[in-house]
Design a protein around this motif. Structure first.
Motif, PDB file in Angstrom:
ATOM      1  N   ASP A  24     -33.072  29.174 -16.136  1.00  0.00           N
ATOM      2  CA  ASP A  24     -33.731  30.056 -15.173  1.00  0.00           C
ATOM      3  C   ASP A  24     -32.718  30.803 -14.309  1.00  0.00           C
ATOM      4  OD1 ASP A  24     -35.190  27.044 -13.919  1.00  0.00           O
ATOM      5  OD2 ASP A  24     -33.193  27.783 -13.488  1.00  0.00           O
ATOM      6  N   LYS A  46     -37.351  34.541  -8.711  1.00  0.00           N
ATOM      7  CA  LYS A  46     -36.982  33.437  -9.594  1.00  0.00           C
ATOM      8  C   LYS A  46     -37.660  33.652 -10.944  1.00  0.00           C
ATOM      9  CE  LYS A  46     -36.602  28.555 -10.268  1.00  0.00           C
ATOM     10  NZ  LYS A  46     -36.765  27.169  -9.840  1.00  0.00           N
ATOM     11  N   THR A  61     -29.217  26.858 -14.119  1.00  0.00           N
ATOM     12  CA  THR A  61     -29.797  27.922 -13.291  1.00  0.00           C
ATOM     13  C   THR A  61     -28.706  28.915 -12.930  1.00  0.00           C
ATOM     14  OG1 THR A  61     -31.370  26.362 -12.333  1.00  0.00           O
ATOM     15  CG2 THR A  61     -31.035  28.420 -11.135  1.00  0.00           C
TER      16      THR A  61
END
Length: 227
Positions: free
Chosen positions: A172, A220, A11
């Motif tokens: 992500d 996000k 991430t």
């Protein structure tokens, strides 16, 4: 979600200006901007640190920000700190070598032996990962297999972000949007070094969620397709 092939889930977390810049001007610490993050956004950042097995930033970011990369504002353990530095150019006095958490310095075979041994004396685990520069896919595999890192947070540096995207290693993104426009032509943006030629070269993302943390917009994203 990408097929992981023995690597951590990655991430990328970053604060960005409205025009996608990481700092005020090239060479300036991102801490100049981060002081404008709401307490809630800081808590979010530190919660992601606490939830991650490891945190990685580029050597240049360490030189400029001299961060500890530890967990504050929330309960939780400090993640393993990972710094790719092909030439082992990290000061033995850097805060990232503090005893708060293990630190892995990934270097290339060309790294100066003396510098490597100085870092090792300070407690860093120096891992050779690549011939003339750090091989990021090999580093991901090493973190997963040798250090049991299942989740990795990256707090960038625009060059490191670019290399990780190029290798298809980011799953992500969490962006903390700050209410500024930097506009500097030479100011580092979230990602650099991809040189797309056509719209088909662009990285494709999917918005998962957006909300306010204090007065900072948080978005996000899932990375749909690597280059």
């Amino acid at each position: 979600m990408s097929d992981h092939h023995n690597r951590p889930h990655v991430t990328l977390v970053s604060e960005v200006t409205v025009d996608g810049k990481l700092t005020v001007t090239r060479g300036a610490s991102s801490k100049l901007l981060m002081q404008f993050m709401s307490h809630e956004a800081e808590v979010l950042l530190h919660q992601i640190r606490a939830d991650s097995d490891a945190i990685m930033v580029g050597a240049n970011t360490i030189r400029i920000d001299n961060s500890f990369l530890t967990v504050r504002h929330v309960p939780g353990k400090n993640p393993i700190r990972v710094i790719p530095s092909s030439k082992a150019d990290i000061s033995p006095e850097a805060n990232v070598l503090s005893p708060d958490a293990p630190t892995i310095i990934a270097v290339s075979s060309l790294a100066d032996r003396e510098k490597c041994s100085q870092l090792a004396k300070k407690g860093a685990r120096v891992e050779i990962c690549g011939e003339d520069s750090v091989n990021l896919p090999a580093l991901m595999k090493l973190l997963y297999e040798k250090y049991d890192v299942k989740s990795l947070m990256i707090e960038g540096g625009s060059t490191l972000n670019g290399h990780m995207f190029q290798e298809g290693l980011i799953d992500d993104l969490v962006l903390i949007h700050l209410p500024f426009i930097a506009g500097g032509e030479d100011t580092p943006s979230l990602v650099t070094g991809l040189s797309p030629k056509d719209v088909t070269d662009l990285l494709k993302l999917e918005l998962v969620t957006q909300y306010l943390a204090g007065d900072n917009l948080i978005t996000k994203w899932n990375v749909l397709r690597s280059r």
